[in-house]
Design a protein around this motif. Structure first.
Motif, PDB file in Angstrom:
ATOM      1  N   GLU A  91       0.869  -1.241   0.289  1.00 38.72           N
ATOM      2  CA  GLU A  91       0.002   0.055   0.052  1.00 38.72           C
ATOM      3  C   GLU A  91       0.808   1.387   0.003  1.00 38.72           C
ATOM      4  O   GLU A  91       1.731   1.419   0.978  1.00 38.72           O
ATOM      5  CB  GLU A  91      -1.058  -0.147   1.167  1.00 38.72           C
ATOM      6  CG  GLU A  91      -1.803   1.054   1.176  1.00 38.72           C
ATOM      7  CD  GLU A  91      -2.833   1.078   2.417  1.00 38.72           C
ATOM      8  OE1 GLU A  91      -3.738   0.264   2.484  1.00 38.72           O
ATOM      9  OE2 GLU A  91      -2.371   1.887   3.470  1.00 38.72           O
ATOM     10  N   ALA A  94      -0.697   7.925   0.434  1.00 39.36           N
ATOM     11  CA  ALA A  94      -1.748   8.558  -0.110  1.00 39.36           C
ATOM     12  C   ALA A  94      -1.474   9.694  -1.333  1.00 39.36           C
ATOM     13  O   ALA A  94      -2.163   9.714  -2.113  1.00 39.36           O
ATOM     14  CB  ALA A  94      -2.893   9.331   0.895  1.00 39.36           C
ATOM     15  N   THR A 111      -5.425  -0.241   4.831  1.00 43.25           N
ATOM     16  CA  THR A 111      -5.829   0.532   5.990  1.00 43.25           C
ATOM     17  C   THR A 111      -6.894   1.523   5.374  1.00 43.25           C
ATOM     18  O   THR A 111      -6.987   1.773   4.307  1.00 43.25           O
ATOM     19  CB  THR A 111      -4.671   1.669   6.251  1.00 43.25           C
ATOM     20  OG1 THR A 111      -4.436   2.505   5.005  1.00 43.25           O
ATOM     21  CG2 THR A 111      -3.391   0.903   6.581  1.00 43.25           C
ATOM     22  N   ALA A 112      -7.832   1.678   6.188  1.00 43.49           N
ATOM     23  CA  ALA A 112      -9.229   2.414   5.725  1.00 43.49           C
ATOM     24  C   ALA A 112      -8.528   3.907   5.264  1.00 43.49           C
ATOM     25  O   ALA A 112      -9.464   4.427   4.329  1.00 43.49           O
ATOM     26  CB  ALA A 112     -10.210   2.519   6.736  1.00 43.49           C
ATOM     27  N   GLU A 113      -7.707   4.527   5.860  1.00 37.46           N
ATOM     28  CA  GLU A 113      -7.538   5.690   5.550  1.00 37.46           C
ATOM     29  C   GLU A 113      -6.999   5.826   4.108  1.00 37.46           C
ATOM     30  O   GLU A 113      -7.494   6.937   3.174  1.00 37.46           O
ATOM     31  CB  GLU A 113      -6.223   6.322   6.569  1.00 37.46           C
ATOM     32  CG  GLU A 113      -6.838   6.512   7.989  1.00 37.46           C
ATOM     33  CD  GLU A 113      -6.730   5.201   8.662  1.00 37.46           C
ATOM     34  OE1 GLU A 113      -7.272   5.125   9.876  1.00 37.46           O
ATOM     35  OE2 GLU A 113      -6.295   4.188   8.133  1.00 37.46           O
ATOM     36  N   PHE A 114      -6.199   5.005   3.930  1.00 39.22           N
ATOM     37  CA  PHE A 114      -5.698   4.951   2.437  1.00 39.22           C
ATOM     38  C   PHE A 114      -7.013   4.829   1.471  1.00 39.22           C
ATOM     39  O   PHE A 114      -6.895   5.322   0.333  1.00 39.22           O
ATOM     40  CB  PHE A 114      -4.793   4.118   1.955  1.00 39.22           C
ATOM     41  CG  PHE A 114      -4.358   3.778   0.559  1.00 39.22           C
ATOM     42  CD1 PHE A 114      -3.258   4.835   0.166  1.00 39.22           C
ATOM     43  CD2 PHE A 114      -4.770   3.005  -0.091  1.00 39.22           C
ATOM     44  CE1 PHE A 114      -2.963   4.758  -1.447  1.00 39.22           C
ATOM     45  CE2 PHE A 114      -4.345   2.793  -1.782  1.00 39.22           C
ATOM     46  CZ  PHE A 114      -3.669   3.828  -2.158  1.00 39.22           C
ATOM     47  N   LEU A 116     -10.102   5.314   1.543  1.00 38.70           N
ATOM     48  CA  LEU A 116     -11.052   6.472   1.441  1.00 38.70           C
ATOM     49  C   LEU A 116     -10.298   7.480   0.634  1.00 38.70           C
ATOM     50  O   LEU A 116     -11.016   8.158  -0.138  1.00 38.70           O
ATOM     51  CB  LEU A 116     -11.408   6.801   2.983  1.00 38.70           C
ATOM     52  CG  LEU A 116     -12.176   5.849   3.795  1.00 38.70           C
ATOM     53  CD1 LEU A 116     -12.691   6.555   4.749  1.00 38.70           C
ATOM     54  CD2 LEU A 116     -13.464   5.302   2.835  1.00 38.70           C
ATOM     55  N   ALA A 117      -8.981   7.763   0.946  1.00 40.97           N
ATOM     56  CA  ALA A 117      -8.317   8.794  -0.063  1.00 40.97           C
ATOM     57  C   ALA A 117      -8.400   8.383  -1.244  1.00 40.97           C
ATOM     58  O   ALA A 117      -8.717   9.146  -2.406  1.00 40.97           O
ATOM     59  CB  ALA A 117      -6.939   9.045   0.640  1.00 40.97           C
ATOM     60  N   GLU A 120     -11.919   8.883  -2.648  1.00 37.23           N
ATOM     61  CA  GLU A 120     -12.288  10.036  -2.960  1.00 37.23           C
ATOM     62  C   GLU A 120     -11.602  10.704  -4.169  1.00 37.23           C
ATOM     63  O   GLU A 120     -12.319  11.366  -5.132  1.00 37.23           O
ATOM     64  CB  GLU A 120     -11.912  10.838  -1.828  1.00 37.23           C
ATOM     65  CG  GLU A 120     -12.725  10.679  -0.555  1.00 37.23           C
ATOM     66  CD  GLU A 120     -14.442  11.162  -0.853  1.00 37.23           C
ATOM     67  OE1 GLU A 120     -14.542  12.267  -1.283  1.00 37.23           O
ATOM     68  OE2 GLU A 120     -15.051  10.168  -0.381  1.00 37.23           O
ATOM     69  N   SER A 155     -16.135  -1.079   6.561  1.00 37.26           N
ATOM     70  CA  SER A 155     -15.800   0.322   6.858  1.00 37.26           C
ATOM     71  C   SER A 155     -15.430   1.042   5.659  1.00 37.26           C
ATOM     72  O   SER A 155     -15.364   2.408   5.285  1.00 37.26           O
ATOM     73  CB  SER A 155     -14.686   0.193   7.752  1.00 37.26           C
ATOM     74  OG  SER A 155     -13.431  -0.100   7.037  1.00 37.26           O
ATOM     75  N   ILE A 156     -15.283   0.242   4.339  1.00 34.45           N
ATOM     76  CA  ILE A 156     -14.798   0.937   3.211  1.00 34.45           C
ATOM     77  C   ILE A 156     -15.738   0.681   1.866  1.00 34.45           C
ATOM     78  O   ILE A 156     -15.894   1.288   1.028  1.00 34.45           O
ATOM     79  CB  ILE A 156     -13.392   0.457   2.815  1.00 34.45           C
ATOM     80  CG1 ILE A 156     -13.278  -0.882   2.468  1.00 34.45           C
ATOM     81  CG2 ILE A 156     -12.564   0.970   3.989  1.00 34.45           C
ATOM     82  CD1 ILE A 156     -12.153  -1.415   1.820  1.00 34.45           C
ATOM     83  N   HIS A 159     -17.988   2.961  -0.318  1.00 28.78           N
ATOM     84  CA  HIS A 159     -17.332   3.994  -1.337  1.00 28.78           C
ATOM     85  C   HIS A 159     -17.607   3.637  -2.721  1.00 28.78           C
ATOM     86  O   HIS A 159     -17.071   2.556  -3.084  1.00 28.78           O
ATOM     87  CB  HIS A 159     -16.083   4.309  -1.004  1.00 28.78           C
ATOM     88  CG  HIS A 159     -15.637   5.542  -1.279  1.00 28.78           C
ATOM     89  ND1 HIS A 159     -15.702   6.118  -2.581  1.00 28.78           N
ATOM     90  CD2 HIS A 159     -15.337   6.770  -0.454  1.00 28.78           C
ATOM     91  CE1 HIS A 159     -15.237   7.424  -2.552  1.00 28.78           C
ATOM     92  NE2 HIS A 159     -14.797   7.833  -1.045  1.00 28.78           N
TER      93      HIS A 159
END
Length: 383
Positions: A91, A94, A111-114, A116-117, A120, A155-156, A159
């Motif tokens: 991974e 971002a 990772t959820a942060e990556f 979602l970025a 988006e 959680s993802i 999207h």
């Protein structure tokens, strides 16, 4: 006289046998059942063999996907003309999302942060970002913990900017498929995948087999195998060698740049770790050193091939050069060499052969590292 394909700028090079590479790819392709796919791992410049050139051969021989370690490696493949899917086996940060989407390279995601970025930015650009979800089953390197896969997907998955193209894990002990550790990883992966399917999570391409597992455990081929070191004719472990023959793809050659007969007692190389033991010893210089992958730890321990005979390397291996000795003390003396004559560092010369595995054993490492090292600076000649 140099062969027409030898580099004009330096008398040391790597030879890549394209026919051997083609045969190895087809050997792995033949392991598969109808509908199963072959992912060819070409990270680290195809383990030192040259990723763009190897990828063309692999795709023609049946590759369905390529795997790389870094985004730059994936971009290089795209810029060389590769059109089939490319998977990045980690991974990235971002900040790389725009390049992933621009070059259509699928990241591993955990990772959820990556996630979602990634999603988006994909929505902003009007595209969908595909990914493969890495599952941690026991190697403790990367991935979503096998017990947390449903929570993570929930959680993802809402999207609309991202889409799961596959799920995978990586085995730590696939060279020993009878081991408890391997069985545990395999069970954890199966259970994680089944849990996602039962919850109607899209799994896409399910894959877990590296080179040894691809050979030793057909039951875990699932939808795709990831072949790596074996593609290049190098065995991943002792257990595969007798049951799955492969053709070595890389040879390392050099031509002699200087010959001399130092007086008895004269030193050779930095630190004089070798001294000429007697008269009539010829010292030959080769333009290859530790910056080319010929590890300094091999100094005074390795051999090379000259006219089908083994010669001892002597003195400390330098950054760009090393020396070998012709000593007339054997039952079959070796004739003195001349400037420009061919020497084999790895590969075959007549009936004699020096393998990556032999060199790896002397270094206390694995053949993967040896091959990668030779591919870093030496020019490649494709035969």
């Amino acid at each position: 006289m140099a062969l027409s394909k030898e580099p004009a700028t330096r008398w040391a090079w790597v030879e890549i046998d394209q026919g051997a590479l083609r045969r190895n790819v087809r050997a792995f392709k033949n392991l598969l059942a109808p509908g199963q796919r072959l992912c060819c791992v070409v990270k680290a410049d195809a383990y030192g063999h040259g990723a763009p050139q190897c990828a063309k051969i692999m795709q023609a021989a049946g590759a369905d996907m390529f795997a790389v370690a870094t985004l730059d490696e994936g971009i290089q493949l795209r810029q060389s003309g590769v059109k089939i899917p490319i998977l990045m086996l980690s991974e990235p940060p971002a900040s790389s999302v725009d390049l992933l989407l621009q070059y259509d390279i699928m990241p591993s995601l955990y990772t959820a942060e990556f996630a979602l970025a990634y999603g988006e930015r994909a929505v902003e650009l009007g595209v969908v970002g595909r990914y493969h979800m890495a599952i941690e089953t026991g190697m403790n390197r990367i991935g979503v913990h096998y017990a947390d896969v449903l929570e993570f997907r929930r959680s993802i998955d809402f999207h609309r900017g991202i889409e799961c193209d596959g799920v995978f894990t990586h085995f730590a002990t696939a060279d020993d498929p009878d081991s408890w550790e391997y069985s545990l990883q395999r069970r954890r992966f199966r259970e994680a995948v089944q849990a996602m399917k039962d919850a109607d999570c899209e799994c896409g391409i399910v894959h877990c087999d590296n080179t040894p597992a691809s050979i030793l455990d057909p039951a875990t081929h699932f939808d795709m195998i990831r072949a790596g070191i074996g593609l290049y004719g190098l065995q991943p472990c002792e257990r595969t060698a007798p049951i799955f023959p492969l053709d070595p793809v890389m040879s390392v050659r050099a031509r002699i740049t200087r010959v001399t007969h130092p007086a008895m007692g004269e030193g050779v190389g930095y630190g004089f770790t070798f001294r000429v033991p007697r008269a009539n010893v010829q010292i030959c210089t080769l333009p290859i050193g530790y910056a080319d992958g010929l590890a300094r730890v091999l100094s005074n321990r390795m051999e090379v091939l000259y006219k089908g005979r083994r010669l001892r390397q002597v003195g400390n291996i330098c950054m760009d050069q090393c020396m070998v000795a012709i000593q007339q003390m054997t039952a079959q003396p070796v004739e003195d060499a001349e400037i420009g004559e061919l020497v084999t560092i790895v590969g075959r010369d007549g009936d004699a052969v020096i393998t990556m595995d032999e060199m790896a054993a002397l270094r206390g490492t694995i053949n993967y590292e040896v091959a990668c090292g030779f591919g870093m600076r030496l020019k490649k000649v494709y035969l």
